[in-house]
Design an enzyme around this catalytic site. Sequence first.
Site, PDB file in Angstrom:
ATOM      1  N   CYS A 105       0.758  -1.311  -0.199  1.00 35.88           N
ATOM      2  CA  CYS A 105      -0.131  -0.116  -0.107  1.00 35.88           C
ATOM      3  C   CYS A 105       0.873   1.221  -0.093  1.00 35.88           C
ATOM      4  O   CYS A 105       1.512   1.460  -1.024  1.00 35.88           O
ATOM      5  CB  CYS A 105      -1.015  -0.005   1.055  1.00 35.88           C
ATOM      6  SG  CYS A 105      -2.282   1.003   0.914  1.00 35.88           S
ATOM      7  N   HIS A 209      -3.695  -5.075   0.631  1.00 35.09           N
ATOM      8  CA  HIS A 209      -2.947  -5.266   1.973  1.00 35.09           C
ATOM      9  C   HIS A 209      -3.010  -6.998   1.955  1.00 35.09           C
ATOM     10  O   HIS A 209      -3.947  -7.465   2.604  1.00 35.09           O
ATOM     11  CB  HIS A 209      -3.847  -4.632   2.925  1.00 35.09           C
ATOM     12  CG  HIS A 209      -3.375  -3.102   3.008  1.00 35.09           C
ATOM     13  ND1 HIS A 209      -2.553  -3.080   4.266  1.00 35.09           N
ATOM     14  CD2 HIS A 209      -3.754  -2.271   2.904  1.00 35.09           C
ATOM     15  CE1 HIS A 209      -2.076  -1.555   4.167  1.00 35.09           C
ATOM     16  NE2 HIS A 209      -2.993  -1.019   3.474  1.00 35.09           N
ATOM     17  N   GLU A 211      -1.331  -8.682   3.761  1.00 33.47           N
ATOM     18  CA  GLU A 211      -1.126  -9.074   4.951  1.00 33.47           C
ATOM     19  C   GLU A 211      -2.415  -9.543   5.705  1.00 33.47           C
ATOM     20  O   GLU A 211      -2.469 -10.641   6.392  1.00 33.47           O
ATOM     21  CB  GLU A 211      -0.295  -8.564   5.769  1.00 33.47           C
ATOM     22  CG  GLU A 211      -1.198  -7.155   6.332  1.00 33.47           C
ATOM     23  CD  GLU A 211      -1.167  -6.001   5.390  1.00 33.47           C
ATOM     24  OE1 GLU A 211      -1.861  -4.975   5.697  1.00 33.47           O
ATOM     25  OE2 GLU A 211      -0.897  -6.280   4.268  1.00 33.47           O
TER      26      GLU A 211
END
Length: 233
Positions: A105, A209, A211
């Site tokens: 990001c 994102h 993660e």
Amino acid sequence: MNPLIGITCHHDFEYLYMLNSSYVQSITEAGGIPLLLAMGMKNDVSVLVDRLDGLVLSGGFDINPLFYGEEPIQELGEIYPGRDDNEMELVRAFLQADKPVLGICRGHQVLNVVQGGTMYQDIHTQIEGNVLQHIQRARRDHLSHRVQILDDSKLSKIYGTSSILVNSYHHQAVKEVGDSLKVCGTSSDGIVEAIVSEKHNFVVGVQWHPEDTACSGDAPSKKLFAAFVEACS
């Protein structure tokens, strides 16, 4: 030996260093050892590059537009110039050493600016036409829109497909791509969603994102972290 991987943090300039636990979990589950990096380490960059096997540039607030030759527009969000300085020094050193970097990001955007690229300070006011909802109104592990992956790119080889679903939390985006970088992923509205370096072994930036989605079991997200940690090994 498990690689030691630095992850940049956000700092509120008063009390706290902050990082979502999903970054740590994703690196750990992929076989890496995460090390959270504080700000103010510009004088220790050479030591960090020597000791770390890879770098994750985490998400966060907007980048100061002065770094890419623009002045702030009304729609620019909150910025933390000290973080910009710190991360850009780290990126330059890691690129010079050709050690793996994964930008997520804001980190994807930092990679671009360090290499001389520019940014849309606000996609909703600076891009004509129908722009997708890039700040999704859903939980962070929800896959909200599709990204087309360039055939025969590093990401297509990692994912094994030319299209993935991603989550989305941004109002800025890459405009002009920096030196040595190549666009390898876009959304249907033309937003640059992924970049890779053509000069380095593993330098990848993604606008979403992974993660958060890796922690919820999304297979493509897990593949990205596995490939990154393998490159760091």
